[in-house]
Design a protein around this motif. Structure first.
Motif, short mmCIF file in Angstrom:
data_model
loop_
_atom_site.label_atom_id
_atom_site.label_comp_id
_atom_site.label_asym_id
_atom_site.label_seq_id
_atom_site.Cartn_x
_atom_site.Cartn_y
_atom_site.Cartn_z
N SER A 85 0.82 -1.22 0.00
CA SER A 85 0.00 0.00 0.00
C SER A 85 0.85 1.27 0.00
O SER A 85 0.34 2.35 -0.22
N LEU A 96 15.43 8.44 1.93
CA LEU A 96 14.48 8.40 3.03
C LEU A 96 14.97 9.16 4.26
O LEU A 96 14.25 9.97 4.84
N TRP B 24 -0.60 2.33 5.59
CA TRP B 24 0.75 1.81 5.39
C TRP B 24 1.22 1.00 6.59
O TRP B 24 1.93 0.00 6.45
N TRP B 141 6.98 13.68 9.52
CA TRP B 141 6.91 12.93 8.27
C TRP B 141 8.12 12.03 7.99
O TRP B 141 8.01 10.83 7.82
N ARG B 142 9.29 12.64 7.94
CA ARG B 142 10.50 11.94 7.57
C ARG B 142 10.74 10.71 8.46
O ARG B 142 10.94 9.59 7.97
N LEU B 145 7.90 8.05 8.20
CA LEU B 145 7.98 7.30 6.95
C LEU B 145 9.12 6.27 7.02
O LEU B 145 8.96 5.12 6.62
N ALA B 146 10.25 6.68 7.58
CA ALA B 146 11.38 5.76 7.73
C ALA B 146 11.00 4.58 8.63
O ALA B 146 11.31 3.43 8.35
N THR B 148 8.02 3.48 9.10
CA THR B 148 7.01 2.69 8.39
C THR B 148 7.67 1.76 7.37
O THR B 148 7.27 0.61 7.22
N VAL B 149 8.69 2.25 6.69
CA VAL B 149 9.38 1.42 5.70
C VAL B 149 10.11 0.28 6.39
O VAL B 149 9.97 -0.88 6.00
N ASN B 150 10.87 0.55 7.41
CA ASN B 150 11.56 -0.50 8.16
C ASN B 150 12.04 0.04 9.49
O ASN B 150 12.91 0.89 9.56
N GLU B 152 13.73 -1.43 12.00
CA GLU B 152 15.11 -1.75 12.35
C GLU B 152 16.08 -0.77 11.70
O GLU B 152 16.98 -0.24 12.34
N LEU B 153 15.86 -0.57 10.40
CA LEU B 153 16.72 0.31 9.64
C LEU B 153 16.66 1.74 10.19
O LEU B 153 17.68 2.40 10.39
N SER B 155 15.87 2.74 13.21
CA SER B 155 16.52 2.92 14.51
C SER B 155 18.03 2.81 14.37
O SER B 155 18.78 3.49 15.06
N ALA B 156 18.51 1.97 13.42
CA ALA B 156 19.95 1.90 13.19
C ALA B 156 20.48 3.22 12.63
O ALA B 156 21.64 3.54 12.79
N GLU B 157 19.61 3.95 11.95
CA GLU B 157 20.04 5.22 11.36
C GLU B 157 19.72 6.41 12.27
O GLU B 157 19.73 7.55 11.83
N ILE B 159 16.93 7.22 14.16
CA ILE B 159 15.61 7.80 14.36
C ILE B 159 15.00 7.26 15.66
O ILE B 159 15.01 6.05 15.90
#
Lengths: 261, 259
Positions: A85, A96, B24, B141-142, B145-146, B148-150, B152-153, B155-157, B159
């Motif tokens: 979605s 990102l 999402w 937002w940023r 969205l991060a 939501t995408v993943n 683990e990724l 938090s490793a980066e 956020i």
């Protein structure tokens, strides 16, 4: 390799548990620049937990973690899946949490052999393509250490070798350290400098060939391990003569040795 | 009538983009549970003589905190926990509202909304509150969205994933509290989910989908109110049916054009 330089990350006497359950016990580990280190171990051995502790996402109960000051880490998570979605192109995925220029994005996709994928939806990528794109994304951070959690998961057999080769190439070109978690024992042995066999504690560690013969490793993986040993000796960039001496082989030859196993 | 229209459009402009994240992140059931809890908030508001919006906010945040607490014990799955919490809160809310005599007549209004009863103060709430909600979403937002995408990724980066998720939960609670009067407890989730789902097929980026969802929501409100007046039918359900028709259209479009 590069023994003279200080390690990127080192841990000493590390312990981690959740409630009463011990997950990691007395872990000592060191990762250096230009070195590929692979964590192998059965399910529930604590591989991902160890990586999360190393990344600083989990706090250990005791022990010492030393990271090189200001170290930049590129991370590939396990089982990366984006909900259908969410409309997300590769371009958007790369930007990102950072703002790379188009040139940078193209250059890094080129580096991993995925240049034409820039405007593809993330969900349409094959397993191998997705991992390449995620690698490009990690490389955009210009990492000194790449942390790859099961990089060949959901990648078809041919793609697996290619992906490991790519990881080696990246290491060679950039001189970064690589920490991998692997489930498969067959292939990874040919593409790593060091293996750490983990089952809550470190069972054994060292060069892949030595680990492959280690009794604790064999006890843990049995027959599967014996097969990996066979693959290992034929997949590396050299072969061993009758006396155990190292004989070089041409890179092309590596492909033609598969039948021997 | 005009106030109803303005209020409805104001709500749709906020629920569209926020609803995208609910779709999402597969939080439809969570949104539903939160809005069911809002009836308890209405009862709290009346019982203690405070603004209903404040009561709703308190009950929704309460639900989110109880859920987080129970989740950490990991004995039951989240959807089971949500089912228990939401229906308990809804039932307690209905009992409380029935016991408070003066409210009995309004129950239908709280469940399905009363867009024609929107007053000037409600409009202020919707537009100022809605602007604040959209501002918060833009700020979030940023990171969101991060996550939501993943997760683990993200938090490793670097956020702060827990904080981001918590703020988003509070944002949903806030939106339900300002939208409840218009669209009603049982239909709020549809304004979050259906416009977003209808926007999916025509979007190539997350931002596009958020904007199109706001548009689809606005069209649903305008057309829904028109249908409601023409057929003398309740406004809330009319809006939802129009939104569903838009969703159906987006899918038919996909089939016809082969996208």
């Amino acid at each position: 390799m590069n023994e003279s330089r200080p390690p990127l990350i080192s841990v000493a006497n590390l312990n981690f548990g959740i409630g009463e359950t011990t997950i990691l016990q007395n872990i000592n580990l060191e990762i250096s620049a230009g070195e590929i280190l692979t964590l192998v171990g059965p399910n529930g051995a604590g591989k991902t937990t160890l990586v999360r502790v190393l990344l600083g996402l989990l706090k250990p109960d005791s022990g010492e973690i030393r990271r090189k000051e200001g170290i930049s880490v590129g991370y590939l998570p396990q089982a990366f899946e984006v909900d259908p979605s969410l409309p997300l192109t590769v371009r958007r995925l790369l930007s990102l949490t950072q703002k790379p220029s188009l040139k940078q994005m193209e250059a890094h996709l080129e580096e991993v052999g995925a240049r034409n994928l820039l405007d593809h939806p993330v969900q349409s990528l094959s397993g191998g393509e997705r991992q390449r794109v995620l690698l490009a994304r990690a490389l955009l951070r210009n990492p000194e250490l790449l942390v790859l959690d099961e990089p060949i998961q959901n990648v078809d057999i041919n793609g697996q070798t290619e992906l490991y080769r790519l990881i080696m190439k990246i290491r060679d070109n950039r001189g970064c350290g690589v920490l991998m978690i692997s489930h498969d024992l067959h292939l990874v042995m040919a593409f790593t400098d060091l293996v750490v066999c983990l089952n809550k504690h470190i069972c054994c560690s060292g060069h892949p060939e030595a680990v492959s013969k280690h009794p604790e490793y064999l006890a843990l993986f049995g027959k599967q391990a014996a097969e990996s040993l066979a693959v290992y000796t034929h997949r590396h960039d050299h072969v061993h003569g009758p006396e155990g001496e190292i004989l070089p082989i041409e890179p092309e030859e590596i492909h033609h040795h598969h039948g021997d196993t | 009538m005009l106030r109803g229209l303005m209020g409805g459009v104001g709500v749709a402009l906020v629920t569209g983009p926020v609803g995208c994240f609910i779709v999402w992140r597969k939080m439809a059931y969570f949104g539903n549970s939160m809005s069911h809890t809002a009836l308890l908030g209405v009862a709290i508001g009346f019982a203690f003589g405070v603004d209903l919006r404040l009561g709703i906010l308190i009950s929704c945040i309460g639900l989110a905190l109880i859920l987080l607490m129970l989740q950490s014990r990991k004995t039951l799955s989240t959807d089971t926990l949500l089912g228990i919490l939401a229906h308990t809160a809804l039932s307690v809310g209905i009992i409380a509202v029935s016991v408070l005599e003066t409210l009995r007549v309004d129950l239908m209004g709280y469940l399905f909304g009363d867009i024609l009863a929107v007053g000037p103060l409600d409009l202020w709430w919707i537009y100022l509150g809605g602007a604040a909600a959209l501002g918060t979403l833009a700020w979030l937002w940023r990171g969101l969205l991060a996550v939501t995408v993943n997760e683990e990724l993200a938090s490793a980066e670097g956020i702060p994933t827990f904080a981001v998720k918590l703020v988003f939960m509070l944002l949903i609670a806030f939106i339900i509290s300002i939208a409840m009067k218009l669209i009603g407890i049982l239909l709020i989730t549809s304004m979050l989910i259906i416009p977003a789902a209808a926007a999916r097929r025509f979007s190539k980026t997350p931002e596009q989908m958020a904007a199109l969802a706001a548009l689809a929501g606005t069209v649903s409100v305008v057309a829904g109110l028109w249908v409601s007046v023409a057929w003398n039918a309740p406004a809330g359900p009319c809006i939802v049916v129009v939104a569903a028709a838009l969703f159906l259209f987006s899918h038919t479009w996909e089939m016809l054009t082969g996208r």
